[in-house]
Structure formats: structure tokens, C-alpha cells
Design an enzyme around this catalytic site. Structure first.
Site, mmCIF file in Angstrom:
data_model
loop_
_atom_site.group_PDB
_atom_site.id
_atom_site.type_symbol
_atom_site.label_atom_id
_atom_site.label_comp_id
_atom_site.label_asym_id
_atom_site.label_seq_id
_atom_site.Cartn_x
_atom_site.Cartn_y
_atom_site.Cartn_z
ATOM 1 N NE ARG A 184 -2.613 -2.298 -0.802
ATOM 2 C CZ ARG A 184 -2.748 -3.235 -0.770
ATOM 3 N NH1 ARG A 184 -3.457 -4.000 0.206
ATOM 4 N NH2 ARG A 184 -2.112 -3.925 -1.588
ATOM 5 C CB SER A 230 -8.836 -2.736 4.690
ATOM 6 O OG SER A 230 -9.038 -3.890 4.391
ATOM 7 C CD GLU A 249 -5.438 -0.724 2.908
ATOM 8 O OE1 GLU A 249 -5.084 -1.478 3.528
ATOM 9 O OE2 GLU A 249 -5.954 -0.877 1.744
HETATM 10 C C1 LIG Z 1 -15.402 -2.395 -1.178
HETATM 11 C C2 LIG Z 1 -13.954 -1.913 -1.114
HETATM 12 C C3 LIG Z 1 -13.054 -2.800 -1.482
HETATM 13 C C4 LIG Z 1 -11.610 -2.301 -1.472
HETATM 14 N N1 LIG Z 1 -10.612 -3.422 -1.706
HETATM 15 C C5 LIG Z 1 -9.094 -3.231 -1.590
HETATM 16 C C6 LIG Z 1 -8.434 -4.057 -1.989
HETATM 17 O O1 LIG Z 1 -8.863 -5.351 -1.751
HETATM 18 N N2 LIG Z 1 -7.263 -3.850 -2.038
HETATM 19 C C7 LIG Z 1 -6.814 -2.626 -2.127
HETATM 20 O O2 LIG Z 1 -5.525 -2.339 -2.249
HETATM 21 N N3 LIG Z 1 -7.636 -1.565 -1.819
HETATM 22 C C8 LIG Z 1 -8.952 -1.829 -1.788
HETATM 23 N N4 LIG Z 1 -9.995 -0.881 -1.624
HETATM 24 C C9 LIG Z 1 -9.492 0.906 -1.555
HETATM 25 C C10 LIG Z 1 -9.469 1.111 -2.929
HETATM 26 O O3 LIG Z 1 -10.367 0.469 -3.688
HETATM 27 C C11 LIG Z 1 -8.208 1.344 -3.520
HETATM 28 O O4 LIG Z 1 -7.216 2.147 -2.550
HETATM 29 C C12 LIG Z 1 -8.193 2.139 -4.839
HETATM 30 O O5 LIG Z 1 -6.685 2.032 -5.420
HETATM 31 C C13 LIG Z 1 -8.630 3.645 -4.659
HETATM 32 O O6 LIG Z 1 -8.538 4.166 -5.970
HETATM 33 P P1 LIG Z 1 -9.417 5.435 -6.304
HETATM 34 O O7 LIG Z 1 -9.240 5.971 -7.878
HETATM 35 O O8 LIG Z 1 -10.578 5.517 -5.703
HETATM 36 O O9 LIG Z 1 -8.384 6.469 -5.442
HETATM 37 P P2 LIG Z 1 -8.784 7.666 -4.497
HETATM 38 O O10 LIG Z 1 -9.597 7.059 -3.533
HETATM 39 O O11 LIG Z 1 -9.673 8.790 -5.407
HETATM 40 O O12 LIG Z 1 -7.440 8.467 -4.193
HETATM 41 C C14 LIG Z 1 -6.624 7.463 -3.305
HETATM 42 C C15 LIG Z 1 -5.217 8.260 -3.400
HETATM 43 O O13 LIG Z 1 -4.763 8.356 -4.823
HETATM 44 C C16 LIG Z 1 -4.345 9.378 -5.316
HETATM 45 N N5 LIG Z 1 -4.617 9.741 -6.747
HETATM 46 C C17 LIG Z 1 -5.903 9.198 -7.472
HETATM 47 N N6 LIG Z 1 -5.707 9.339 -8.996
HETATM 48 C C18 LIG Z 1 -4.167 9.685 -8.715
HETATM 49 C C19 LIG Z 1 -3.581 9.910 -10.130
HETATM 50 N N7 LIG Z 1 -4.114 9.977 -11.154
HETATM 51 N N8 LIG Z 1 -2.336 10.406 -9.917
HETATM 52 C C20 LIG Z 1 -1.756 10.507 -8.542
HETATM 53 N N9 LIG Z 1 -2.465 10.107 -7.576
HETATM 54 C C21 LIG Z 1 -3.614 9.827 -7.525
HETATM 55 C C22 LIG Z 1 -5.179 10.445 -4.477
HETATM 56 O O14 LIG Z 1 -4.765 11.765 -4.448
HETATM 57 C C23 LIG Z 1 -5.177 9.748 -3.079
HETATM 58 O O15 LIG Z 1 -4.109 10.085 -2.464
HETATM 59 C C24 LIG Z 1 -11.321 -1.008 -1.514
HETATM 60 C C25 LIG Z 1 -12.403 -0.127 -1.483
HETATM 61 C C26 LIG Z 1 -13.672 -0.571 -1.138
HETATM 62 C C27 LIG Z 1 -14.744 0.661 -1.219
#
Ligand SMILES: Cc1cc2nc3c(=O)[nH]c(=O)nc-3n(C[C@H](O)[C@H](O)[C@H](O)COP(=O)(O)OP(=O)(O)OC[C@H]3O[C@@H](n4cnc5c(N)ncnc54)[C@H](O)[C@@H]3O)c2cc1C
Length: 298
Positions: A159, A208, A280
Site C-alpha cells: 500500500r 480496509s 490504510e
Molecule cells: C469495497 C472496497 C473494497 C476494497 N478492496 C481493496 C483491496 O482489496 N485492495 C486495495 O488495495 N484497496 C481496496 N480498496 C480501496 C480502494 O479500492 C483502492 O485504494 C483504490 O486504489 C482507490 O482508487 P481511487 O481511484 O478510488 O483513489 P482515490 O481514493 O480517489 O485516491 C486515493 C489516493 O490516490 C491519489 N490519486 C488518485 N488518482 C491519482 C492520479 N491520477 N495520480 C496521482 N495520485 C492519484 C489520491 O490523491 C489519493 O491520495 C477497497 C475499497 C472498497 C470501497
């Protein structure tokens, strides 16, 4: 691209929690992104994906929040690799890999978010992250300079990826290893089944909340459970019965409700097990003291 003022972020993030962004904009291509970056004049920038890993403070965030839209949402596949824009969805990428019968992608099944968010979070399972499949990533820093890094040049771990916080990921190229399509399909199906039956997909959450502590300390959910926090609630937020490392928004949860549950969980785990849980999730709009109270670095 037009900036909007005081845009509510609750509607833009998976938890459905949080106040407004002082400036909010959607950029449709690299030209618009560069324009937006040059207009910041050193002011704070935050990039928003699907908000699947973000807790936004109730007071909102005093920063320019950018979403990569339009021409950033693309996926291409050929015999040797998968390519995607940073605004494309992780589920779409994983679907392409599965349909191509490619090995080694089921760890990302049912993980919501964008490629950009997945790269920043090194999203994945306990032992595999998105960077493990990277060939090359493209980014633009807040000063407008372009960067291109290969997997070997980057320190990525559970992570975490050690790249500057002001880099906006714009595109990536990933490995594609041919496999047995039937076995690949079955592995994806099983991974998805396990996740959706044991985790929380029917209420807003952020996945998480806590990272798993180091080897020998158990899983974060086991610790949360052991200190009696499973099912605990504050306002509209509840530590999920189904998975103790999830906090669900059962209605009108506020960020303060989530923070209260996190503080109490962390305090109990520290008192009873001597383990300092680390979040996380990412936090937007909180001050140093608030971040420290839940074990988050600034
Ligand atoms: C039901 C559920 C299950 C999940 N299961 C998992 C799992 O199994 N494993 C896991 O790792 N995570 C899991 N997650 C968490 C989430 O899915 C991940 O962390 C995912 O990568 C978030 O992506 P996002 O685009 O929504 O990022 P955001 O939440 O929008 O942003 C997260 C971070 O990334 C940065 N960011 C976003 N886009 C960019 C870009 N283009 N350039 C630079 N920085 C950027 C943001 O500024 C922020 O710091 C889960 C979430 C949910 C709701």
C-alpha cells in the site's frame, strides 16, 4: 476546463462523507491538465480518482481538486501488454486481463478505483500490488515536468509507492502473461466471490481502514475484533459486523464519526496489544493533531 467553487466532495467519494473542495475541476486531456497545473501557482493540488480510499473532513478541503476525465479513460490490449489511462477503472483493466486469459491479475478483482488511485495506493492484496504488474508509468509533476518510470526504478511495497506526492499519474503500461483462460476465469470468479461475501459492498465504505501490521501481529481485522470494536458505532458510522476492518456509512455518517471510531480502535489495540495501527485510507482536510490522533502521517 472551468474551476467550480465549493464543490461538495461527499458526492464524489465512495464513503459519501465530507465537505466541499475550495476549487474543483475535471481535466479531459493532457493539455487541460498542464493548463490547470500552471494555474495553481504553487497552491495545493489533490487528485481524485473514484474516492474509494479517501476520508474527507466535514469542513472540506482548501485545495484545488482535479479529476482526470475524458481522454484519460482508455484501455488498450495487445499480445504483450495492457495499457491504460489513469482515469480508467481498475475493474475494467482487470476485466480485460481476465477476458484475455492473462495470469496474475485476480488479486485486483472487486477493487474499486482508477488506475491513478491504484498506482498511488499500490492497490491489491496482502502480497501483491498493482506496481508488481507495471512495465512503465507516465506522470506529470505539479511544476508541469513529465516523468516516465519503470517498475525497477520505483520502490513500491504494501500500500505504498515512494514517488513524489505532487506527481499526477497519467498513464501506465502493464505486463500481460498468457495463461490458461479457464483457470484464469475460475481464479477471478473465486477471488470476487470471496471478497463480496466477506467484505462490505452494500453500504458506502472505503475498504480496509487499517493496514495489516507486520508479520506475527495478526490481521488488522482480528485486532479490531479482539478489542471489541466489531459492530461499534458513532453517529451514522459503524465498524462492520461482516468485516471488522471496514467502517460503513449507514446513513448520515460524518467524518468526525469515522475519526472517533478510529481513535477508539487504535487506543484499545495499543493498550491491549502494544500495536500501533496505521491507517490504510488517505485523509483530506484534517490538521496535524487530528491526523496524529489516528496514527496517520501528514
Ligand atoms: C469495497 C472496497 C473494497 C476494497 N478492496 C481493496 C483491496 O482489496 N485492495 C486495495 O488495495 N484497496 C481496496 N480498496 C480501496 C480502494 O479500492 C483502492 O485504494 C483504490 O486504489 C482507490 O482508487 P481511487 O481511484 O478510488 O483513489 P482515490 O481514493 O480517489 O485516491 C486515493 C489516493 O490516490 C491519489 N490519486 C488518485 N488518482 C491519482 C492520479 N491520477 N495520480 C496521482 N495520485 C492519484 C489520491 O490523491 C489519493 O491520495 C477497497 C475499497 C472498497 C470501497
Amino acid at each position: 476546463m472551468r474551476w467550480e467553487s465549493e464543490m461538495s466532495l461527499a458526492e464524489q467519494v465512495r464513503w459519501r462523507i465530507g465537505g466541499p473542495a475550495s476549487r474543483f475541476g475535471r481535466v479531459g486531456d493532457l493539455v487541460e491538465l498542464r493548463d490547470a497545473l500552471s494555474g495553481l501557482e504553487g497552491g495545493p493540488l489533490l487528485v481524485l480518482g473514484w474516492g474509494a480510499n479517501l476520508l474527507v473532513a466535514d469542513r472540506g478541503v482548501r485545495a484545488a481538486v482535479l479529476v482526470l476525465d475524458g481522454a484519460f479513460d482508455w484501455i488498450r490490449i495487445n499480445d504483450s501488454c495492457l495499457e491504460a489511462g489513469a482515469g480508467a477503472g481498475l475493474p475494467a483493466l482487470v476485466g480485460e486481463a481476465r477476458r484475455a486469459g492473462a495470469e496474475g491479475w485476480c488479486f485486483l478483482e472487486a477493487v474499486p478505483g482508477t488506475i491513478g488511485g491504484g498506482l498511488r495506493m499500490n492497490a491489491g492484496s496482502a502480497d501483491t500490488g498493482l506496481w508488481d504488474r507495471v512495465i512503465e508509468v507516465e506522470a506529470i509533476a505539479a511544476d508541469g515536468n513529465s516523468h516516465r518510470v519503470t517498475r525497477k526504478e520505483v520502490d513500491a511495497s504494501y500500500r505504498h509507492v515512494d514517488l513524489p506526492a505532487d506527481w499526477v499519474f497519467t498513464a501506465a503500461r502493464f505486463e500481460l502473461t498468457p495463461g490458461d483462460p479457464e483457470a484464469v476465469g475460475a481464479a477471478h470468479f473465486e477471488r470476487r466471490r470471496r471478497k463480496v461475501t466477506t467484505q462490505v459492498y452494500d453500504l458506502p465504505s472505503c475498504g480496509s481502514v487499517w493496514k495489516n501490521p507486520g508479520p506475527g501481529s495478526g490481521s488488522a481485522w482480528e485486532l479490531v475484533d479482539a478489542v471489541g470494536m466489531r459492530g461499534a458505532s458513532s453517529g451514522g458510522a459503524r465498524v462492520a459486523e461482516r468485516h471488522a476492518n471496514f467502517i460503513a456509512n449507514e446513513g448520515n455518517a460524518r467524518a468526525d464519526d469515522v475519526m472517533r471510531l478510529m481513535r477508539e480502535t487504535r487506543r484499545r489495540v495499543l493498550d491491549q496489544f502494544g500495536i500501533a495501527l496505521e491507517p490504510e485510507i488517505r485523509f483530506w482536510g484534517f490538521d496535524q493533531e487530528e491526523l496524529a490522533s489516528v496514527g496517520a502521517a501528514a
